[in-house]
Write a protein that holds these residues in place. Structure first.
Motif, mmCIF file in Angstrom:
data_model
loop_
_atom_site.group_PDB
_atom_site.id
_atom_site.type_symbol
_atom_site.label_atom_id
_atom_site.label_comp_id
_atom_site.label_asym_id
_atom_site.label_seq_id
_atom_site.Cartn_x
_atom_site.Cartn_y
_atom_site.Cartn_z
ATOM 1 N N ILE A 4 0.860 -1.187 0.000
ATOM 2 C CA ILE A 4 0.000 0.000 0.000
ATOM 3 C C ILE A 4 0.894 1.235 0.000
ATOM 4 N N ALA A 5 0.659 2.128 -0.951
ATOM 5 C CA ALA A 5 1.333 3.427 -0.991
ATOM 6 C C ALA A 5 0.335 4.471 -0.478
ATOM 7 N N ILE A 6 0.798 5.307 0.435
ATOM 8 C CA ILE A 6 -0.078 6.292 1.077
ATOM 9 C C ILE A 6 0.521 7.678 0.898
ATOM 10 N N ASP A 7 -0.278 8.580 0.378
ATOM 11 C CA ASP A 7 0.109 9.983 0.232
ATOM 12 C C ASP A 7 0.145 10.653 1.606
ATOM 13 N N LYS A 77 -0.365 1.759 11.633
ATOM 14 C CA LYS A 77 0.294 0.701 12.413
ATOM 15 C C LYS A 77 -0.369 -0.650 12.153
ATOM 16 N N GLN A 78 -1.689 -0.672 12.132
ATOM 17 C CA GLN A 78 -2.417 -1.922 11.874
ATOM 18 C C GLN A 78 -2.166 -2.421 10.445
ATOM 19 N N LEU A 79 -2.134 -1.491 9.502
ATOM 20 C CA LEU A 79 -1.875 -1.876 8.108
ATOM 21 C C LEU A 79 -0.528 -2.566 7.963
ATOM 22 N N GLN A 80 0.461 -2.097 8.712
ATOM 23 C CA GLN A 80 1.810 -2.679 8.610
ATOM 24 C C GLN A 80 1.854 -4.140 9.019
ATOM 25 N N LYS A 81 0.889 -4.591 9.776
ATOM 26 C CA LYS A 81 0.853 -5.997 10.180
ATOM 27 C C LYS A 81 0.447 -6.912 9.032
ATOM 28 N N LYS A 82 -0.276 -6.360 8.039
ATOM 29 C CA LYS A 82 -0.793 -7.166 6.934
ATOM 30 C C LYS A 82 -0.220 -6.785 5.571
ATOM 31 N N GLU A 84 2.867 -4.313 3.186
ATOM 32 C CA GLU A 84 4.076 -3.506 3.119
ATOM 33 C C GLU A 84 3.595 -2.077 2.825
ATOM 34 N N VAL A 85 3.883 -1.150 3.741
ATOM 35 C CA VAL A 85 3.362 0.215 3.655
ATOM 36 C C VAL A 85 4.481 1.180 3.281
ATOM 37 N N PHE A 86 4.223 1.983 2.265
ATOM 38 C CA PHE A 86 5.136 3.047 1.860
ATOM 39 C C PHE A 86 4.403 4.377 1.915
ATOM 40 N N ILE A 87 5.091 5.391 2.384
ATOM 41 C CA ILE A 87 4.587 6.759 2.314
ATOM 42 C C ILE A 87 5.169 7.356 1.035
ATOM 43 N N VAL A 88 4.290 7.901 0.187
ATOM 44 C CA VAL A 88 4.709 8.424 -1.111
ATOM 45 C C VAL A 88 4.195 9.853 -1.241
ATOM 46 N N SER A 89 5.114 10.789 -1.441
ATOM 47 C CA SER A 89 4.734 12.194 -1.540
ATOM 48 C C SER A 89 5.419 12.850 -2.740
ATOM 49 N N ILE A 126 5.253 4.589 -9.288
ATOM 50 C CA ILE A 126 5.128 3.848 -8.032
ATOM 51 C C ILE A 126 4.517 2.471 -8.303
ATOM 52 N N GLN A 127 5.173 1.451 -7.821
ATOM 53 C CA GLN A 127 4.705 0.078 -7.968
ATOM 54 C C GLN A 127 4.127 -0.392 -6.637
ATOM 55 N N ALA A 128 2.816 -0.476 -6.570
ATOM 56 C CA ALA A 128 2.137 -0.950 -5.364
ATOM 57 C C ALA A 128 0.814 -1.571 -5.787
ATOM 58 N N ASP A 129 0.207 -2.282 -4.873
ATOM 59 C CA ASP A 129 -1.101 -2.869 -5.150
ATOM 60 C C ASP A 129 -2.214 -1.841 -4.970
ATOM 61 N N TYR A 130 -2.007 -0.902 -4.044
ATOM 62 C CA TYR A 130 -2.993 0.131 -3.739
ATOM 63 C C TYR A 130 -2.286 1.474 -3.580
ATOM 64 N N LEU A 131 -2.960 2.544 -3.985
ATOM 65 C CA LEU A 131 -2.506 3.906 -3.722
ATOM 66 C C LEU A 131 -3.669 4.676 -3.118
ATOM 67 N N ILE A 132 -3.457 5.202 -1.918
ATOM 68 C CA ILE A 132 -4.444 6.061 -1.256
ATOM 69 C C ILE A 132 -3.948 7.487 -1.423
ATOM 70 N N ASP A 133 -4.700 8.289 -2.175
ATOM 71 C CA ASP A 133 -4.256 9.636 -2.532
ATOM 72 C C ASP A 133 -5.468 10.541 -2.675
ATOM 73 N N ASP A 134 -5.254 11.842 -2.521
ATOM 74 C CA ASP A 134 -6.346 12.812 -2.653
ATOM 75 C C ASP A 134 -6.375 13.486 -4.011
ATOM 76 N N HIS A 135 -5.403 13.213 -4.867
ATOM 77 C CA HIS A 135 -5.351 13.868 -6.179
ATOM 78 C C HIS A 135 -5.567 12.865 -7.306
ATOM 79 N N GLU A 136 -6.540 13.168 -8.140
ATOM 80 C CA GLU A 136 -6.853 12.321 -9.280
ATOM 81 C C GLU A 136 -5.656 12.168 -10.216
ATOM 82 N N LYS A 137 -4.841 13.224 -10.364
ATOM 83 C CA LYS A 137 -3.684 13.157 -11.267
ATOM 84 C C LYS A 137 -2.733 12.024 -10.876
ATOM 85 N N ASN A 138 -2.708 11.667 -9.599
ATOM 86 C CA ASN A 138 -1.865 10.566 -9.150
ATOM 87 C C ASN A 138 -2.550 9.214 -9.321
#
Length: 174
Positions: A4-7, A77-82, A84-89, A126-138
């Motif tokens: 999971i990549a998180i903005d 923290k909970q996500l990290q248990k299940k 691989e979490v990356f912060i992407v900005s 960015i190579q991830a299964d999921y991206l949580i982001d607030d911008h459509e361009k991403n």
């Protein structure tokens, strides 16, 4: 393990709230987040003020003291248990922000670490299964599953699965 990549801005951090505060302070205005959500003409006036007075985004210190979104720390923290979490900005747009965002992450998310922090100009690589982001361009160029995190500037967008807060993120992934 899925990734999971998180903005950061307006996903982990209350960046819009700080921007509203800066506009109010610099222009002697009294915008509130709740009023901007309800009143489109007020929101348009705010965006005009913001577009011509947003130099503070490039000033030292802006990104250091932004509040953390409710429940973000606990859910990540909970996500990290299940996952691989990356912060992407896309921090490279605001060069001062890169160090400040690292300091901010260390203060609020010390369990993430620099090894799971990515600063870039565009998120299409960015190579991830999921991206949580607030911008459509991403999200539009993302090859995994895009998830739109609700923010003042994206409420009109209907094309993505949406989460409104970190409790909804927890419900979706945990």
């Amino acid at each position: 393990m899925k990734r999971i990549a998180i903005d950061m801005d307006d996903v982990l951090a209350e960046t819009s709230i700080k921007i509203i505060d800066q506009i109010n302070s610099r222009l002697n205005k009294s915008y509130s987040h709740d009023e901007l959500l309800k009143d489109n003409s007020l929101k348009m006036a705010f965006y005009q003020d913001y577009q011509s007075n947003n130099q503070f985004l490039w000033e030292p210190g802006f990104f250091l003291d932004i509040a953390v979104k409710d429940d973000a720390v606990e859910v990540v923290k909970q996500l990290q248990k299940k996952y691989e979490v990356f912060i992407v900005s896309a921090a490279t747009e605001f060069p001062e922000s890169m160090k400040e965002k690292l300091v901010w992450l260390e203060q609020h998310f010390p369990f993430i670490g620099w090894q799971h922090t990515v600063f870039c100009g565009h998120k299409h690589m960015i190579q991830a299964d999921y991206l949580i982001d607030d911008h459509e361009k991403n999200l539009i160029t993302f090859s995994g599953k895009p998830i739109l995190y609700s923010a003042l500037h994206n409420l009109h967008i209907q094309d993505y699965e949406r989460v409104n807060n970190w409790k909804e993120v927890a419900h979706m992934f945990i």
